[in-house]
Design an enzyme around this catalytic site. Structure first.
Site, short mmCIF file in Angstrom:
data_model
loop_
_atom_site.label_atom_id
_atom_site.label_comp_id
_atom_site.label_asym_id
_atom_site.label_seq_id
_atom_site.Cartn_x
_atom_site.Cartn_y
_atom_site.Cartn_z
N LYS A 55 68.57 11.69 103.98
CA LYS A 55 69.78 12.45 103.68
C LYS A 55 69.70 13.00 102.28
CE LYS A 55 71.55 10.49 100.78
NZ LYS A 55 71.07 10.10 99.40
N TYR A 105 77.66 10.04 101.13
CA TYR A 105 78.05 8.80 101.80
C TYR A 105 79.56 8.77 102.07
CZ TYR A 105 73.44 6.79 100.87
OH TYR A 105 72.09 6.55 100.84
P1 NAD Z 1 61.81 9.75 93.93
O1 NAD Z 1 61.89 10.79 92.90
O2 NAD Z 1 61.63 8.32 93.50
O3 NAD Z 1 60.63 10.08 94.96
C1 NAD Z 1 60.34 11.40 95.36
C2 NAD Z 1 58.89 11.50 95.77
O4 NAD Z 1 58.60 12.85 96.10
C3 NAD Z 1 57.91 11.10 94.64
O5 NAD Z 1 56.90 10.29 95.18
C4 NAD Z 1 57.35 12.45 94.18
O6 NAD Z 1 56.03 12.34 93.70
C5 NAD Z 1 57.39 13.25 95.46
N1 NAD Z 1 57.39 14.70 95.26
C6 NAD Z 1 56.66 15.56 95.99
N2 NAD Z 1 56.84 16.81 95.57
C7 NAD Z 1 57.69 16.75 94.54
C8 NAD Z 1 58.24 17.75 93.68
N3 NAD Z 1 57.98 19.04 93.83
N4 NAD Z 1 59.08 17.32 92.72
C9 NAD Z 1 59.39 16.04 92.57
N5 NAD Z 1 58.91 15.03 93.38
C10 NAD Z 1 58.06 15.40 94.35
O7 NAD Z 1 63.12 9.86 94.84
P2 NAD Z 1 63.72 8.78 95.87
O8 NAD Z 1 64.80 8.04 95.20
O9 NAD Z 1 62.65 8.04 96.53
O10 NAD Z 1 64.47 9.78 96.91
C11 NAD Z 1 63.76 10.51 97.87
C12 NAD Z 1 64.69 10.93 99.00
O11 NAD Z 1 65.26 9.77 99.60
C13 NAD Z 1 65.86 11.81 98.58
O12 NAD Z 1 66.12 12.74 99.60
C14 NAD Z 1 67.04 10.84 98.50
O13 NAD Z 1 68.28 11.46 98.78
C15 NAD Z 1 66.68 9.87 99.59
N6 NAD Z 1 67.24 8.53 99.34
C16 NAD Z 1 67.91 7.92 100.33
C17 NAD Z 1 68.41 6.65 100.14
C18 NAD Z 1 69.09 5.94 101.27
O14 NAD Z 1 69.69 4.91 101.04
N7 NAD Z 1 69.00 6.43 102.49
C19 NAD Z 1 68.26 6.01 98.92
C20 NAD Z 1 67.53 6.65 97.92
C21 NAD Z 1 67.03 7.93 98.14
#
Ligand code: NAD
Length: 386
Positions: free
Chosen positions: A152, A235
């Site tokens: 999401k 949420y």
């Molecule tokens: P994060 O920044 O920790 O991870 C993002 C990943 O994408 C990294 O590994 C990064 O290297 C990669 N990536 C690839 N191309 C990129 C670019 N152009 N710019 C930046 N990063 C790039 O983020 P996260 O917290 O893991 O969140 C990722 C997704 O998961 C988001 O969509 C967020 O909304 C979702 N999320 C959902 C929940 C949930 O409870 N369902 C919780 C946290 C995050």
């Protein structure tokens, strides 16, 4: 003869004072219960049943959510196995693959990602990338003939969501948006209570979701489709929709972007928004990237009040129903949200069933998110197109 030091001198002194004796390994009298466990597994310990078929998962994006929540959660899954990784960082991906027993041949990068089509071990792709990349990697995954679970919010625009839904239909593959709370018992019970009329007619919902987001973070970047509504406000919005079972028709919203905090150069710090529902229910929601953190909702019905502290967290939900001046707190067994969600989608794949939160569910939220953004710009109520 060498005397060994007594390892339990205090215990021996205590036993001597009380007149008790140190137990030896000799069997006791016939009526004494056996001390050693029986040959068979005791009945309270569940022996896992073997499953006929498991589902192979590829995780796309090895950021915080993937590394800290999703990959560890596979250990709690019965049907879902991690079999492939997609990452822009080969060294990290190799290391992670080794930890999870993933064949290094099944590590892809963003360029050769499409060749995953030829890998029969992969049934499902889980897209865990910044919001701005959800559409591209979902569509490519579906075109590769895989089912897709996408984080999401579904995407940055309505057009992207529509492309993702169309790609799923064309490929005859399933698309589910990762709303983990639909798979955990407290939120599910709240929905049941609302549907069964336990709170009476729902008049008001209030929902808050906030955190303190430190830079650098994908959530603070406009280009990556960050923002408090997209990340945490969704949420509140989704909860207002699943608690009422209705689609909102109109929004109002106010955004705050403090000029003296460089984190909020591109996205708002906080947004407060209201949703109007066809039955007359109004939801009053707020979300923020600059607060210590509250994750709760309250449903005020004509007959009762339902509230959940910790509603949106990974754990710690507390559900209370207040009716006729009495409070009932629900004692439910918590689950790992990610394991429950992944095994649910694996079940959909194995049984060829439509998921509870398909692309259309993600699209409904994105329509509202876009309307909220417009309302913050215009300061006027904005209708949500259907
Ligand atoms: P994060 O920044 O920790 O991870 C993002 C990943 O994408 C990294 O590994 C990064 O290297 C990669 N990536 C690839 N191309 C990129 C670019 N152009 N710019 C930046 N990063 C790039 O983020 P996260 O917290 O893991 O969140 C990722 C997704 O998961 C988001 O969509 C967020 O909304 C979702 N999320 C959902 C929940 C949930 O409870 N369902 C919780 C946290 C995050």
């Amino acid at each position: 003869m060498h005397a060994f030091p007594d390892p339990h001198p205090d215990r021996r002194r205590f036993l001597a004072m009380t007149g008790a004796t140190i137990l030896t390994s000799q069997a006791g009298a016939a009526q004494d219960p056996p001390l050693a466990p029986p040959d068979k597994q005791p009945p309270h310990v569940r022996v896992p049943e073997p499953v006929a078929k498991t589902v192979g998962w590829a995780v796309v994006g090895l950021g915080q959510l993937a590394l800290e929540e999703v990959l560890p959660a596979f250990a709690k899954c019965r049907l879902s196995k991690p079999v492939a990784l997609v990452s822009g960082h080969p060294d990290k991906a190799k290391k992670v693959a080794a930890v999870y027993g993933i064949d290094p041949k099944n590590v892809y990068d963003y360029e050769n990602y499409d060749t995953i089509a030829k890998n029969p071990q992969v049934d499902v792709i889980y897209v865990i990338l910044p919001n701005s990349l959800h559409a591209e990697y979902t569509v490519r995954g579906l075109k590769a003939g895989k089912h897709v679970l996408c984080e999401k919010p579904m995407a940055a625009t309505v057009a992207e969501c529509e492309r993702m839904i169309a790609a799923g239909k064309e490929a005859k593959r399933k698309l589910m948006i990762a709303y983990r709370l639909r798979h955990e018992p407290f939120n599910r019970t709240a929905i049941d209570l609302c549907r069964k009329g336990e709170v009476g007619k729902i008049k008001l919902i209030t929902a808050s979701n906030g955190q303190d987001t430190k830079a650098p973070n994908i959530r603070l970047s406009k280009a990556l489709a960050g923002g408090p509504v997209e990340d945490v406000g969704v949420y509140c919005l989704n909860a207002a929709r699943y608690l009422t079972g209705e689609e909102p028709t109109e929004v109002t919203a106010v955004a705050v972007r403090p000029k003296d905090d460089p984190r909020f150069r591109e996205v708002a710090e906080s947004v407060a928004f209201t949703l109007r529902f066809p039955s007359g229910t109004v939801a009053v929601c707020d979300c923020s990237f600059g607060v210590a953190g509250v994750r709760r909702y309250t449903v005020q019905g004509a007959a009762a009040t339902l509230s959940m502290d910790g509603a949106f967290g990974y754990a710690g939900q507390e559900l209370v129903l207040e009716k006729d001046k009495r409070k009932a707190k629900f004692d439910l067994s918590p689950v790992n949200h990610f394991a429950a969600e992944m095994d649910y989608f694996s079940t959909c794949v194995l049984k060829n069933e439509n998921p509870l939160t398909p692309g259309e569910e993600g699209l409904a939220d994105v329509r509202a998110i876009i309307a909220i953004a417009e309302a913050t710009r215009t300061g006027r109520p904005v209708p949500i197109p259907r």
